[in-house]
Structure formats: structure tokens, C-alpha cells
Design an enzyme around this catalytic site. Sequence first.
Site, short mmCIF file in Angstrom:
data_model
loop_
_atom_site.label_atom_id
_atom_site.label_comp_id
_atom_site.label_asym_id
_atom_site.label_seq_id
_atom_site.Cartn_x
_atom_site.Cartn_y
_atom_site.Cartn_z
CG ASP A 205 3.86 -4.93 3.08
OD1 ASP A 205 2.73 -5.17 2.74
OD2 ASP A 205 4.84 -4.41 2.36
CG ASP A 207 -1.64 -5.90 0.28
OD1 ASP A 207 -0.95 -4.96 -0.21
OD2 ASP A 207 -2.83 -6.11 -0.18
#
Length: 209
Positions: A205, A207
Site C-alpha cells: 500500500d 502508507d
Amino acid sequence: MIGINGGTGLGDALGTLGSSKSHDIDTPFGRPSAPILTTEINGIEVALLSRHGEGHLHNPSNVPYRANIFALKDLGVTRIIASGACGSLREELAPRHLVLPDQVIDRTFRRPSTFFDDMAVHVEMASPFCPALRAALAKSVRAISCKVHERGTYVCMEGPQFSSRAESEMHRQWGGDLIGMTLMPEAKLAREAEMCYAAVALSTDYDCW
């Protein structure tokens, strides 16, 4: 012998490649996260350790890192390949890309990070990931289809909470490329134990930045 530190799924997958033997080891630093499985893959001895324990019981700040590294060393492991999911701090390091980090920023503070509590031992850490092992990994990953980045700076933080947006932006300004919770103090302890250590990080992802 090659040690692989990873999640339960990785250990299960590799264990199916050959018959395995379980080693329940005690160390001066307690018991490792889980029994270590040894097997043979293409003629190479491999030791598999589930870093978070069977059933994913240990959060990143409570992993018994010293016991894990000591137990692998005791079995005869000379090289460790670590795996771990992490957040990306750079747009070009997209989710599902692999990264072979070459630098680290250690923001952990709750974890015992040395075997030498009772003596003054100084260890060189300019290159926290073994250049020779990283080169071997870089050569091997060119044969697979997914996107692989051959360097990056890994920021290791305490868990289990993720970063605030302000912290995430700070890590980007520091030059961080990835944010995770598990490679420190593993790399430091492996260096103290005179074991080669490198990592394959999976970006999952962006973050929160």
C-alpha cells in the site's frame, strides 16, 4: 545453509517443496517465534522460520528477534533472506512491487537490539544488508515477471500501529522509500552473529501520505 525469515504462508509454501524436519530450540534469549523447519531445495539446505509465530501471535514489537537469530545460527545458517510486507513512501514503488532494500533508518526503541548487553562491542553497519547476498537476489529476481526495485531505504518503526500522516511525510522527507516494522533489529543481530542478511520487501500500500 540458507535461513528464510518470513510469514507463516511463505514457510508453508516452501515446506511443500520437500520433506521437512522440525527443530524446537531453546536459546540463552528464550525460545524463537516458532519451531524451525529444515528442508532441502535443489540440493541446498534451507531453514524456515515463521517470524510472527504459528498463528501469527507475535506483533512486530514483541517478536523474539535475538532468540530467532541465535537459533538459526545454532542450526548452521550462514545466510538469511528476510521477507516482509511494507508500505510504500514513493509513487513509483507501487503496491505488489518487490523491493530489495539497501539502506535502513531504525526508529525502533522497545526491542533488545544486541547480543552484547554485558560488554562493549561495536559493529559496523554502513551497509546494513549484505551486498553479496543482495547481488545474488537481484540476479535471481530478473527471471520473474513482477516489477522489482533493486534498492531502497527501509524505515523500520515500532508497531502495531501505523504512522500518522505527519510521520509518513516526515519519513519521505528523510529519504525513506518503504515503511515497515520487522527488519530491525534482525539485520543488526545478524551482523553481530556474522551472518549475511538481505531482504525482499513486498509493497502492499502507499502508507497514508
